[in-house]
Design a protein around this motif. Structure first.
Motif, PDB file in Angstrom:
ATOM      1  N   THR A 135     -32.712   0.499 -11.694  1.00 42.13           N
ATOM      2  CA  THR A 135     -33.467   0.011 -12.861  1.00 42.13           C
ATOM      3  C   THR A 135     -33.870  -1.446 -12.618  1.00 42.13           C
ATOM      4  O   THR A 135     -33.320  -2.119 -11.735  1.00 42.13           O
ATOM      5  N   GLU A 136     -34.797  -1.937 -13.420  1.00 39.27           N
ATOM      6  CA  GLU A 136     -35.222  -3.337 -13.286  1.00 39.27           C
ATOM      7  C   GLU A 136     -34.052  -4.282 -13.554  1.00 39.27           C
ATOM      8  O   GLU A 136     -33.932  -5.331 -12.925  1.00 39.27           O
ATOM      9  N   GLU A 137     -33.189  -3.914 -14.497  1.00 35.95           N
ATOM     10  CA  GLU A 137     -32.015  -4.736 -14.807  1.00 35.95           C
ATOM     11  C   GLU A 137     -31.075  -4.795 -13.610  1.00 35.95           C
ATOM     12  O   GLU A 137     -30.540  -5.863 -13.266  1.00 35.95           O
ATOM     13  N   GLU A 138     -30.869  -3.663 -12.943  1.00 35.27           N
ATOM     14  CA  GLU A 138     -30.005  -3.624 -11.762  1.00 35.27           C
ATOM     15  C   GLU A 138     -30.615  -4.422 -10.615  1.00 35.27           C
ATOM     16  O   GLU A 138     -29.916  -5.152  -9.901  1.00 35.27           O
ATOM     17  N   LYS A 139     -31.914  -4.290 -10.451  1.00 33.21           N
ATOM     18  CA  LYS A 139     -32.583  -5.034  -9.377  1.00 33.21           C
ATOM     19  C   LYS A 139     -32.452  -6.536  -9.578  1.00 33.21           C
ATOM     20  O   LYS A 139     -32.318  -7.301  -8.621  1.00 33.21           O
ATOM     21  N   ALA A 140     -32.481  -6.984 -10.826  1.00 28.49           N
ATOM     22  CA  ALA A 140     -32.387  -8.419 -11.126  1.00 28.49           C
ATOM     23  C   ALA A 140     -31.051  -9.003 -10.687  1.00 28.49           C
ATOM     24  O   ALA A 140     -30.960 -10.191 -10.357  1.00 28.49           O
ATOM     25  N   LYS A 141     -30.001  -8.195 -10.683  1.00 28.70           N
ATOM     26  CA  LYS A 141     -28.665  -8.670 -10.303  1.00 28.70           C
ATOM     27  C   LYS A 141     -28.416  -8.577  -8.797  1.00 28.70           C
ATOM     28  O   LYS A 141     -27.394  -9.059  -8.300  1.00 28.70           O
ATOM     29  N   THR A 186     -25.193  -4.406  -7.835  1.00 27.04           N
ATOM     30  CA  THR A 186     -25.020  -2.976  -7.584  1.00 27.04           C
ATOM     31  C   THR A 186     -24.515  -2.761  -6.157  1.00 27.04           C
ATOM     32  O   THR A 186     -25.072  -3.323  -5.203  1.00 27.04           O
TER      33      THR A 186
END
Length: 400
Positions: free
Chosen positions: A61-67, A139
């Protein structure tokens, strides 16, 4: 759940990043076998690992990619994750065992990843990566025990069937089991009669032991030149898939792997790392029944450290009887060295080096020792030279 649809989806997504690796027909490697190589050593990053890594990261997800993402690897998965993260515009941190080849570490950095070297083997790097995931919220991209990673690797199975629909046998390396899980699942789903054989190093038989004992155990240690499959503990998902879809697992020794690497260099002008050559080693040394069959050996990677390559070539030459050191006990008198040299020369051997000494305390007082390294055509040629040296009265103490 792993499904054929996921593998097909992975194959579609991967078209934008992977390099096509068409089968290479190689009948001369194994007489009597219609042998093909699947050259994933020619893949982007030099290994199949980019497939699973890229597909997994593409589905975040975009949220996961941000981390960002964190991974652990002996080298090939590291490069796959680093490249996949860079193409998706996200940060990556890779934990790598400190004994991994320098070439793999530097290649990982070159793709833009931050590298954390961890003392010990793969499993130590794994533990460090998990602790960093807890700290950062990134992740974790597992190198093999993840269904999306497995689906990405399974795209290889689809490609093999597309190009060689009448394939009978596929031989696949096993470390943690992600590659063979995906490939075997895809092949068996589409053509159940195909035989899928897995190959591990005899110095790291974690999946073989698990299948034999019907439970996963962790090896105390692993020792093999095939660092890419030097895994102490297979995955939970991969263990289940291997039990269900793989017909048999065999092992090969480091000497057999060295011979396979040498054969690929000489016969196919192809560089494979240790893990990449184990499937061919199993074919060369008759570990699985393949005579008169259409066989694909998966060459999984080519990222071998050049400092190791020369040693591996020497081992392969020795295993094939093409490079040998004879230790001969001689009487200490003129003409003995000349006599041995003439025998080797007349029979077509090529002397590489000579060491002559009287200093060995275990020898008779009037004796000396000769160490003579030579190149020969094959084991039969070497045996012929040894037999003639002995026949003419010289005492061969050892052969190395």
């Amino acid at each position: 759940m792993l499904t054929l649809d996921k593998i097909y989806h992975a194959s579609f997504v991967l078209k934008e990043v992977i390099r096509p690796t068409a089968l290479i027909k190689s009948p001369n490697l194994c007489p009597g076998v219609n042998l093909y190589l699947k050259p994933e050593n020619l893949q982007v990053t030099g290994s199949f690992k980019v497939r699973g890594a890229y597909y997994k990261i593409s589905q975040l997800t975009e949220e996961e990619k941000a981390k960002g993402v964190i991974a652990c690897s002996a080298g090939n998965h590291a490069q796959g994750v680093a490249l996949a993260a860079a193409k998706n515009g996200i940060k990556s941190l890779i934990c790598i065992p400190d004994g991994a080849p320098i070439s793999k570490v530097e290649a990982t950095k070159s793709y833009g990843a931050e590298v954390c070297l961890v003392e010990g083997a793969y499993d130590d790097a794994y533990e460090k990566a998990l602790s960093l995931v807890e700290e950062t919220g990134a992740t974790f991209i597992h190198p093999f025990d993840d269904e999306l990673v497995i689906a990405g690797q399974g795209s290889i199975g689809l490609e093999i069937l597309d190009e060689l629909p009448n394939v009978d046998v596929v031989i696949v390396p096993i470390g943690g089991g992600g590659l063979i899980s995906g490939v075997a699942f895809a092949l068996k789903a589409l053509k159940p009669e195909i035989k899928v054989y897995g190959v591990q190093s005899s110095g790291a038989p974690s999946m073989l032991n698990a299948v034999k004992k019907k439970q996963i155990e962790t090896l105390d240690s692993v020792k093999t030149i095939a660092d890419g499959i030097a895994v102490k503990r297979p995955g939970d998902h991969t263990f289940e898939l291997v039990e269900k879809y793989v017909d048999e697992i065999v092992t090969v020794t480091d000497d057999e792997v060295s011979t396979a690497i040498l054969e690929l260099i000489e016969q196919q002008k192809m560089i494979a790392e240790g893990a990449g050559a184990v499937a061919l080693a199993a074919a060369l040394f008759h570990k699985v029944p393949i005579q008169n069959k259409n066989v694909v050996c998966l060459v999984s990677g080519g990222n071998i450290d050049v400092t190791i390559l020369s040693r591996v070539i020497d081992r392969g030459l020795q295993k094939a009887g093409r490079l040998a050191e004879l230790i001969i006990e001689l009487i200490d008198k003129p003409g003995q060295l000349l006599g041995v040299s003439q025998i080797i020369s007349k029979l077509g051997g090529n002397v590489v080096s000579v060491f002559h000494s009287r200093a060995d305390v275990d020898l008779d007082i009037n004796a000396c020792v000769l160490r003579i390294s030579m190149e020969t055509r094959n084991q039969e040629h070497l045996d012929q030279i040894k037999a003639e040296i002995s026949r003419q009265g010289y005492k061969i103490v050892d052969v190395k």
